[in-house]
Design an enzyme around this catalytic site. Structure first.
Site, short mmCIF file in Angstrom:
data_model
loop_
_atom_site.label_atom_id
_atom_site.label_comp_id
_atom_site.label_asym_id
_atom_site.label_seq_id
_atom_site.Cartn_x
_atom_site.Cartn_y
_atom_site.Cartn_z
N GLU A 122 0.80 -1.22 0.00
CA GLU A 122 0.00 0.00 0.00
C GLU A 122 0.84 1.27 0.00
O GLU A 122 0.51 2.25 -0.67
CB GLU A 122 -0.93 0.02 1.22
CG GLU A 122 -2.01 -1.06 1.17
CD GLU A 122 -2.88 -1.05 2.41
OE1 GLU A 122 -2.57 -0.28 3.33
OE2 GLU A 122 -3.86 -1.79 2.44
N THR A 176 -7.13 -1.00 2.48
CA THR A 176 -8.02 -1.98 1.86
C THR A 176 -9.24 -2.23 2.75
O THR A 176 -9.25 -1.88 3.92
CB THR A 176 -7.27 -3.30 1.63
OG1 THR A 176 -6.72 -3.76 2.88
CG2 THR A 176 -6.14 -3.10 0.62
N LYS A 215 -16.21 -2.51 4.65
CA LYS A 215 -15.90 -2.86 6.04
C LYS A 215 -14.39 -2.90 6.23
O LYS A 215 -13.69 -3.53 5.43
CB LYS A 215 -16.52 -4.23 6.35
CG LYS A 215 -16.01 -4.94 7.60
CD LYS A 215 -16.61 -6.33 7.67
CE LYS A 215 -16.02 -7.19 8.79
NZ LYS A 215 -14.62 -7.57 8.51
N ASP A 216 -13.91 -2.21 7.28
CA ASP A 216 -12.47 -2.24 7.54
C ASP A 216 -12.21 -2.45 9.03
O ASP A 216 -13.13 -2.77 9.80
CB ASP A 216 -11.79 -0.96 7.02
CG ASP A 216 -11.96 0.24 7.95
OD1 ASP A 216 -12.84 0.20 8.85
OD2 ASP A 216 -11.20 1.20 7.80
N MET A 217 -10.94 -2.25 9.46
CA MET A 217 -10.56 -2.48 10.85
C MET A 217 -9.96 -1.25 11.51
O MET A 217 -9.39 -1.36 12.61
CB MET A 217 -9.57 -3.66 10.91
CG MET A 217 -10.14 -4.98 10.40
SD MET A 217 -8.92 -6.32 10.32
CE MET A 217 -8.59 -6.59 12.06
N GLU A 218 -10.06 -0.07 10.88
CA GLU A 218 -9.45 1.13 11.45
C GLU A 218 -10.28 2.41 11.33
O GLU A 218 -10.19 3.30 12.17
CB GLU A 218 -8.09 1.40 10.76
CG GLU A 218 -6.99 0.43 11.08
CD GLU A 218 -6.98 -0.82 10.20
OE1 GLU A 218 -6.29 -1.79 10.56
OE2 GLU A 218 -7.67 -0.82 9.17
N ASP A 245 -11.93 -7.98 -1.08
CA ASP A 245 -12.70 -9.21 -0.93
C ASP A 245 -14.18 -8.88 -0.79
O ASP A 245 -14.55 -7.79 -0.33
CB ASP A 245 -12.22 -10.01 0.28
CG ASP A 245 -12.16 -9.15 1.54
OD1 ASP A 245 -13.15 -9.13 2.28
OD2 ASP A 245 -11.12 -8.51 1.78
#
Length: 240
Positions: free
Chosen positions: A10, A89, A172-175, A198
Site C-alpha cells: 500500500e 483496503t 468494512k475495515d478495521m481502522e 474481498d
C-alpha cells in the site's frame, strides 16, 4: 496520510512517487513504539505518511482500532495536520454493489462490534459520524461513495452482520471509525479512501480472497490516492 495493514503493497509505491524520506531519528513519537513516519513536500503540500509498523512481540502488521487510535492521536499532537487521509483496503458487500478493485470514498463511518445495549450507550458504541464533505473531489475523480463500518475482526459474526446492515455499510475495515473518532476530537477533517480486496457476502473465504487480490487492488489504491493528492494540491478545504 495514515496507511493501515500491508505497508509493502500500500505505502511503498507512494513513498517512491512522492519522494518521501523516512524519519530516522524517531524523535517524533514516544520511545519504543513501532510507528514509522515518511515525509516530504509534493507540489505545495507537506505530506506525512504514517505507518503503524510491526507488532513488537509477533512481527505482524499492527492492524485494528487500538493501534489506529493511538497513532492518530500521537500524529495529531506532533504534526498538527490540516487534513487526515486514511487509505487502505477493505471488504465490500456485493448486495450494496461493491466489487473487487472498487475504490470508495467513505461518506460516513461507524463501528459494528461495540455492542452496549443500554440507552444512549448503544448510540455511543456505534459511534456513527460523517466524514469530511468533499463533493468536488468526488465529482472530479468520479469516485464511488459508500458508508464504512469498522470492527476488530476480519471475519463477520451474525451479530456483526446485523450491525453492519444497520449501519447501511458498503465497505468494512478495521481502522476507519477509530481514526474518525480521534480526528473528530480535535476537529481535524478526515477522508477515507478504501479499495475492495474481498467480497464479504460472496462465495470465497474472506482471508483467501484478500490475499489473492491484495497486490492488484493496492495498485489501484495507490493510483486513486495519487489522484486525490493531486486534486487537493493548491486548494483550500472548502473547495474539496
Amino acid at each position: 496520510m495514515y496507511f493501515d495493514k500491508e505497508f509493502k503493497y500500500e505505502a511503498i509505491p507512494l513513498i517512491n512517487r512522492f519522494k518521501l524520506s523516512e524519519d530516522t531519528d524517531q524523535s517524533l513519537f514516544p520511545k519504543g513504539v513501532p510507528w514509522v513516519r515518511y515525509h516530504g513536500t509534493y507540489k505545495d503540500l507537506h505530506i506525512n505518511l504514517i505507518w503503524p509498523g510491526k507488532d513488537l512481540a509477533l512481527g505482524v502488521d499492527s492492524v485494528g482500532t487500538v493501534s489506529a487510535s493511538l497513532i492518530t492521536y500521537a500524529s495529531i499532537q506532533a504534526l498538527k495536520p490540516d487534513l487526515i487521509i486514511n487509505a487502505g483496503t477493505a471488504g465490500g458487500f456485493r448486495a450494496k454493489g461493491a466489487c473487487v478493485g472498487g475504490i470508495y470514498l467513505a461518506s460516513d463511518v461507524a463501528f459494528h462490534d461495540r455492542r452496549i445495549p443500554i440507552p444512549v450507550f448503544d448510540t455511543y458504541g456505534i459511534g456513527a459520524r460523517r466524514t469530511c464533505f468533499t463533493p468536488n473531489l468526488i465529482k472530479e475523480l468520479n469516485l464511488k461513495v459508500g458508508k464504512l463500518s469498522t470492527g476488530d475482526s476480519l471475519d463477520m459474526t451474525p451479530q456483526d452482520e446485523a450491525a453492519i446492515l444497520a449501519n447501511d455499510a458498503t465497505v468494512k475495515d478495521m481502522e476507519g471509525a477509530a481514526i474518525a473518532y480521534v480526528a473528530d476530537l480535535f476537529s481535524i477533517p478526515a477522508i477515507f479512501v478504501k479499495a475492495v480486496t474481498d467480497i464479504i457476502d460472496g462465495e470465497k473465504p474472506i482471508a483467501e480472497e484478500f490475499i489473492q487480490n491484495l497486490v492488484a487492488v493496492t495498485e489501484a489504491l495507490d493510483q486513486a490516492v495519487t489522484q486525490v493528492i493531486d486534486f487537493i494540491s493548491a486548494k483550500c478545504l472548502s473547495h474539496l
